[in-house]
Design an enzyme around this catalytic site. Sequence first.
Site, mmCIF file in Angstrom:
data_model
loop_
_atom_site.group_PDB
_atom_site.id
_atom_site.type_symbol
_atom_site.label_atom_id
_atom_site.label_comp_id
_atom_site.label_asym_id
_atom_site.label_seq_id
_atom_site.Cartn_x
_atom_site.Cartn_y
_atom_site.Cartn_z
ATOM 1 N N HIS A 96 27.087 0.274 65.618
ATOM 2 C CA HIS A 96 26.176 0.074 66.745
ATOM 3 C C HIS A 96 24.758 0.420 66.285
ATOM 4 C CE1 HIS A 96 24.863 -0.217 70.881
ATOM 5 N NE2 HIS A 96 24.137 0.867 70.663
ATOM 6 N N ASN B 28 26.823 -7.331 57.904
ATOM 7 C CA ASN B 28 27.616 -6.118 57.672
ATOM 8 C C ASN B 28 28.965 -6.469 57.046
ATOM 9 O OD1 ASN B 28 26.413 -3.460 58.679
ATOM 10 N ND2 ASN B 28 25.841 -4.896 60.291
ATOM 11 N N GLY C 206 26.851 -11.909 60.240
ATOM 12 C CA GLY C 206 27.888 -11.290 59.423
ATOM 13 C C GLY C 206 27.376 -10.523 58.218
ATOM 14 N N LEU D 189 32.618 1.853 76.571
ATOM 15 C CA LEU D 189 31.719 1.112 75.677
ATOM 16 C C LEU D 189 30.813 2.036 74.859
ATOM 17 C CD1 LEU D 189 30.854 -1.888 75.064
ATOM 18 C CD2 LEU D 189 28.955 -1.470 76.648
HETATM 19 C C1 GAR Z 1 24.097 -5.336 63.667
HETATM 20 O O1 GAR Z 1 22.802 -4.811 63.725
HETATM 21 C C2 GAR Z 1 25.050 -4.511 64.494
HETATM 22 O O2 GAR Z 1 24.729 -3.144 64.485
HETATM 23 C C3 GAR Z 1 24.852 -5.097 65.862
HETATM 24 O O3 GAR Z 1 24.709 -6.482 65.648
HETATM 25 C C4 GAR Z 1 24.159 -6.695 64.361
HETATM 26 C C5 GAR Z 1 25.060 -7.660 63.630
HETATM 27 O O4 GAR Z 1 24.489 -8.075 62.426
HETATM 28 N N1 GAR Z 1 25.952 -4.799 66.706
HETATM 29 C C6 GAR Z 1 25.838 -4.618 68.020
HETATM 30 O O5 GAR Z 1 24.795 -4.726 68.614
HETATM 31 C C7 GAR Z 1 27.142 -4.270 68.713
HETATM 32 N N2 GAR Z 1 26.884 -3.892 70.058
HETATM 33 P P1 GAR Z 1 25.394 -8.786 61.337
HETATM 34 O O6 GAR Z 1 26.126 -9.922 62.043
HETATM 35 O O7 GAR Z 1 24.403 -9.329 60.353
HETATM 36 O O8 GAR Z 1 26.314 -7.772 60.753
#
Ligand code: GAR
Length: 215
Positions: free
Chosen positions: A106, A14, A12, A141
Site C-alpha cells: 500500500h 512491483n 505491474g 481494508l
Molecule cells: C503501487 O504504488 C501500489 O502501492 C499501489 O498501486 C501501485 C501499483 O503499481 N497499490 C494500491 O494503491 C493498493 N491500494 P504497479 O502496478 O506498478 O506495481
Amino acid sequence: MSRIVILISGRGSNMQAIVDARIAAAEVVAVISNRADAAGLAFARERGIETRVVDHRSFATRAAFDVALADEIDAFAPDLVVLAGFMRVLTDAFVLHYRNRLLNVHPSLLPAFSGLDTHRRALEAGVRVHGATVHLVTPQLDAGPIVAQAVVPVLPGDDPGTLAARVLREEHRLYPQVVRWFVEGRVDIDPQGIVQVRGAACRESTMCVPQLDVG
Ligand code: GAR
C-alpha cells in the site's frame, strides 16, 4: 520451492521487481489480472510465466468474482498470494481463504492514508515523511498486520507524481524483501497481529531512512 501467485490490475512494476529479484526457493507460477489490458501481463508472458485474466465486469456480484478468482489462483496451488497493484476490494470469504498467506503493498505509511489517492492526501496533510507498507491482508481494508515499511521524505515542490515515484522506488526494494522473508519462513505473527521477522537487520526492515539527510 515456494509457489507464488501475483495479482495485478495495471502496470505491474512491483510484480516485475519481485520476478527480477530471483528469490531463491521461490517461483512465480502465475500472474493474474482482473483487466485484460493490464500492461504487466506482457512482461509476465515474456518471462514465460503463466497468465490469466478474470474480468470483474463479467460477474454480477463481488462474491461471484472472488469465487472465480480464487478458483484460478488455487489451480496453481500457491504458498503465497501477492497483491501488487490489484485494485479490487476483496470479500471477507476470499481474504480468510488465504489467511496469513495474502500480502499487499500500500502506498502510504499505514495506518495513515488507507484507501485511494494517498500521495495527494499526504501532500495536503503536510506530512514530512511518507512511504509504503507491506502488510498481510485481513477483511478490514488496509489494516492487516504490518510486515515492513519504507519511508521517504516529502520534499518542497513535490506533487503527487514526484512523491509517488519516490515511494514506488522503495516499494520495489521493500516488496521482494518481504516475499523473501516469507519464503524463508522467517515471519511470525503474534495473536495481536504484531509481526516479527526473525533475523532481519534494520536496513532490511526499512525503518532506517536513507534519504532523509537532504539538508
Ligand atoms: C503501487 O504504488 C501500489 O502501492 C499501489 O498501486 C501501485 C501499483 O503499481 N497499490 C494500491 O494503491 C493498493 N491500494 P504497479 O502496478 O506498478 O506495481
